[in-house]
Enzyme design. Structure first.
Site, PDB file in Angstrom:
ATOM      1  N   ASP A   1      69.089   4.514 120.871  1.00 20.42           N
ATOM      2  CA  ASP A   1      68.979   5.964 121.011  1.00 20.42           C
ATOM      3  C   ASP A   1      70.322   6.615 121.340  1.00 20.42           C
ATOM      4  OD1 ASP A   1      66.615   7.376 120.565  1.00 20.42           O
ATOM      5  OD2 ASP A   1      65.660   6.596 122.377  1.00 20.42           O
TER       6      ASP A   1
ATOM      7  N   LYS B   1      57.391   5.095 114.438  1.00 16.29           N
ATOM      8  CA  LYS B   1      58.604   4.270 114.493  1.00 16.29           C
ATOM      9  C   LYS B   1      58.282   2.824 114.108  1.00 16.29           C
ATOM     10  CE  LYS B   1      60.724   7.388 117.813  1.00 16.29           C
ATOM     11  NZ  LYS B   1      61.063   7.735 119.207  1.00 16.29           N
TER      12      LYS B   1
ATOM     13  N   GLN C   1      60.892   5.537 125.241  1.00 17.47           N
ATOM     14  CA  GLN C   1      60.353   6.810 124.745  1.00 17.47           C
ATOM     15  C   GLN C   1      60.343   7.851 125.870  1.00 17.47           C
ATOM     16  OE1 GLN C   1      59.606   7.424 121.521  1.00 17.47           O
ATOM     17  NE2 GLN C   1      59.143   9.540 122.022  1.00 17.47           N
TER      18      GLN C   1
HETATM   19  N1  GUN Z   1      61.596  11.988 122.888  1.00 18.62           N
HETATM   20  C1  GUN Z   1      61.901  13.021 122.086  1.00 18.62           C
HETATM   21  N2  GUN Z   1      62.903  12.692 121.248  1.00 18.62           N
HETATM   22  C2  GUN Z   1      63.232  11.424 121.534  1.00 18.62           C
HETATM   23  C3  GUN Z   1      64.197  10.519 120.992  1.00 18.62           C
HETATM   24  O1  GUN Z   1      64.979  10.814 120.093  1.00 18.62           O
HETATM   25  N3  GUN Z   1      64.208   9.285 121.542  1.00 18.62           N
HETATM   26  C4  GUN Z   1      63.381   8.935 122.558  1.00 18.62           C
HETATM   27  N4  GUN Z   1      63.489   7.717 123.041  1.00 18.62           N
HETATM   28  N5  GUN Z   1      62.490   9.737 123.070  1.00 18.62           N
HETATM   29  C5  GUN Z   1      62.417  10.978 122.561  1.00 18.62           C
END
Ligand code: GUN
Length: 289
Positions: free
Chosen positions: A122, A55, A99
């Site tokens: 998100d 990311k 996350q």
């Molecule tokens: N863990 C697995 N997929 C995601 C996601 O799309 N966003 C976040 N923040 N954590 C995740």
């Protein structure tokens, strides 16, 4: 007639999204605005560390400033919420991503609720999720958004399409179902308690699988000409595989995502879009416009 199967190249689609993201970041820079994303990682989960790295490198490619807040695995909810509140109050941070998964004992729902909805890139905050369910898509979850983006790029009509989603998580299944309903698709959501999975999956013109079970979807379970999105990321021995038996299902699908290189890069690309969206929204009434 031989029908060719399209292998959906997530990396290629993501790189198109990055071109657009770079343009948007440049426009903001001309107004003196540098979009800022903060990621928050609690603990040392190696998969999460890898996603965070991906990311951040995507952010740096398009002109989004990003920083990673790392909290020790033994952090309390009070520690985590205090860090999120600090990021909420900073004007140079436009997006906050917590996350998942969190270490045992920390509630993702309560932590997510602390993120300011305008910075919730998100789309997991109840206010953004609630708006989505009401048909108003403000900030929405990145993986479903990536799947919708790919379908649009492939020219697949969603109105009236039979969509089957395997997996009812808050991250993928539930928000994707809402996004598909908002586009007037017919949606079935299956999960671990669904009795006869194949009976449902065989209906699908668009099949999205996010179950975390390697090889769950076999050729006999897929309708000829289906568009298949494999969200699964499973380690089997030293290989990364999805939830779909890719080689066999490719023989019947019209289009299919590989693992890796399918849905994953699209998810990261959508995070860039969401961060830019959040930044633009937060600067709507800026006098430098
Ligand atoms: N863990 C697995 N997929 C995601 C996601 O799309 N966003 C976040 N923040 N954590 C995740």
């Amino acid at each position: 007639m031989i029908e060719l199967t399209t292998i959906i190249d997530g990396k290629a689609l993501a790189s198109d999204v990055e071109v657009d993201a770079r343009e948007r970041a440049k426009k903001l820079a001309k107004r003196g605005i540098v979009p800022g994303l903060a990621t928050v990682l609690v603990g040392e989960n190696p998969a999460s560390q890898m996603y965070i790295r991906l990311k951040h490198s995507a952010c740096s490619r398009v002109g989004i400033r990003s920083e990673n807040v790392v909290l020790p695995p033994e952090s309390t909810e009070i520690d985590l919420i205090a860090r999120i509140q600090e990021l909420n109050s900073r004007s140079d941070i436009n997006g906050i991503l917590l996350q998942l998964p969190l270490p045992r004992g920390l509630s993702p729902q309560r932590a997510m609720m602390t993120i300011r909805p305008e910075k919730d890139v998100d789309g997991f905050h109840p206010q953004n999720m609630g708006a989505l369910l009401l048909g108003v898509e403000l900030l929405v979850p990145c993986t479903p958004l990536g799947i919708i983006y790919a379908l649009e790029r492939l020219g697949k009509k969603l109105e009236g399409a039979e969509v089957v989603i395997v997996g009812h998580s808050n991250v993928v299944g539930k928000p994707l179902a809402a996004m598909m309903l908002n586009r007037n698709a017919t949606v079935q959501v299956c999960h671990v308690f669904t009795g006869d999975l194949a009976r449902h999956t065989r209906d699908a013109e668009i099949l999205v699988v996010a179950a975390g079970v390697p090889g769950l979807i076999k050729k006999e379970m897929v309708k000829s000409g289906a568009y298949v999105f494999d969200v699964g990321i499973n380690r089997v021995g030293d290989k990364t595989v999805g939830d779909v038996d890719f080689d066999k299902v490719s023989e019947v699908a019209a289009a299919i995502t590989p693992v890796p290189g399918g849905v994953g890069p699209l998810t990261v690309a959508m995070l860039l879009r969401q961060t830019l969206q959040a930044t633009e929204n937060q600067n709507q009434n800026n006098p430098t416009d």
